[in-house]
Structure formats: structure tokens, C-alpha cells
Design an enzyme around this catalytic site. Structure first.
Site: not given
Ligand code: DQA
Length: 148
Positions: A17-18, A25, A30, A79, A82, A85, A92, A103, A105, A112, A116
Site C-alpha cells: 500500500p501507498n 509521497r 522515500y 515491501n 504498513a 506491521h 501466513d 522483506e 523497506h 522512525r 514501525r
Molecule cells: C516502508 C516502511 C513502512 O513503515 C511504511 O508503512 C511504508 C513504507 C518503507 O519502504 O520504508 O509504507 O515499508
């Protein structure tokens, strides 16, 4: 006559997401590059790897993609934004498949907010890479290539 079948290594990048808003953003966190531009660079850098890309803001769609590629690809770079978390369901899904998941980020989540600092996914993943900006994805590809 020999027939040698050569298959490219297959890596799936999944952004949650996002992350469709990268470059727009919270640029101070980022960066100002969108993911598609970065993906072109990655594909040029690794012409011998088939790099697939999927982004979704929807938890269930991320799970469906993990199931779809999780028995045939060589690595998944995830990635989960959110959902990292919060999502037992994605944890699963990672535990259910064969393909190793890394994983990633972009930001250093440990610098942060406290919420997180915990990942629901990390224990089911092969490893975690965080805090190197977009380069976190390249480092994850290197770890799949190393096979370690
Ligand atoms: C993120 C870190 C997460 O905490 C956050 O919600 C994101 C981006 C990162 O790439 O730093 O959406 O995964």
C-alpha cells in the site's frame, strides 16, 4: 543432439500500500524517484534475470500474488508497506509457500515511530533489508543471486 534448456532466474517484486505514490509521497523519507523509473534501471542492470513487478494497495491481492508465484519463482522481494506491521495473513502466506521472501523497506524503519519497529512478516522471511532507499531492492536481488 543436445537440447539445452536455459531458464532465466525469476524474481517477483511486490510493493504494498501507498508505494504506487513513490516520487510523490513524503519525498523526504522515500525520495523523489517513482518505482517504474527505478525498475527500468534494475532491469538494465540485471538483463539475465526476469524481474516481474506487482503493486497493490489491497491485502488480499498481495496474498494472491504471493500464492501465484510462490512455488515457481526463485525469489520474492516484498515491501508490504504498513501491512508489514499488522498483517498476520501476509505472514501466513509467506510461511505457506516455497519461494524465499526477502522483506525490504526503503526507509530505516528502526529510526522512525515505534510502531514501525515491529514486523509481523520478518520471522517468515529469509531476511530483511531496510534503510538504503531504493537501493534496498537491488541489495535484495543480490542476496537472491548469492543463493545464501
Ligand atoms: C516502508 C516502511 C513502512 O513503515 C511504511 O508503512 C511504508 C513504507 C518503507 O519502504 O520504508 O509504507 O515499508
Amino acid at each position: 543432439m543436445f537440447l539445452v534448456k536455459f531458464e532465466l532466474m525469476k524474481i517477483q517484486i511486490i510493493n504494498g500500500p501507498n508505494l504506487n505514490l513513490l516520487g510523490v509521497r513524503e519525498k523526504s523519507i522515500y525520495g523523489d524517484s517513482n518505482f517504474e523509473t527505478y525498475l527500468e534501471e534494475l532491469r538494465k542492470r540485471y538483463p539475465d534475470i526476469s524481474i516481474s513487478y506487482y503493486q497493490s494497495n489491497v491485502e488480499g491481492e498481495i496474498i494472491n500474488k504471493i500464492h501465484e508465484v510462490g512455488f515457481s519463482f526463485d525469489g520474492i522481494i516484498l515491501n508490504a508497506g504498513a501491512y508489514t506491521h499488522t498483517s498476520i495473513a501476509i505472514a501466513d502466506a509467506i510461511a505457506a509457500i516455497k519461494t524465499p521472501v526477502i522483506e525490504v523497506h526503503i526507509s530505516n524503519v528502526y529510526k522512525r515511530e515505534e510502531f514501525r519497529h515491529h514486523s509481523m512478516l520478518a520471522a517468515s522471511c529469509k531476511g530483511v533489508i531496510a534503510g538504503f532507499g531504493m537501493d534496498s531492492y537491488r541489495l535484495a536481488i543480490e542476496s537472491v543471486l548469492s543463493g545464501k
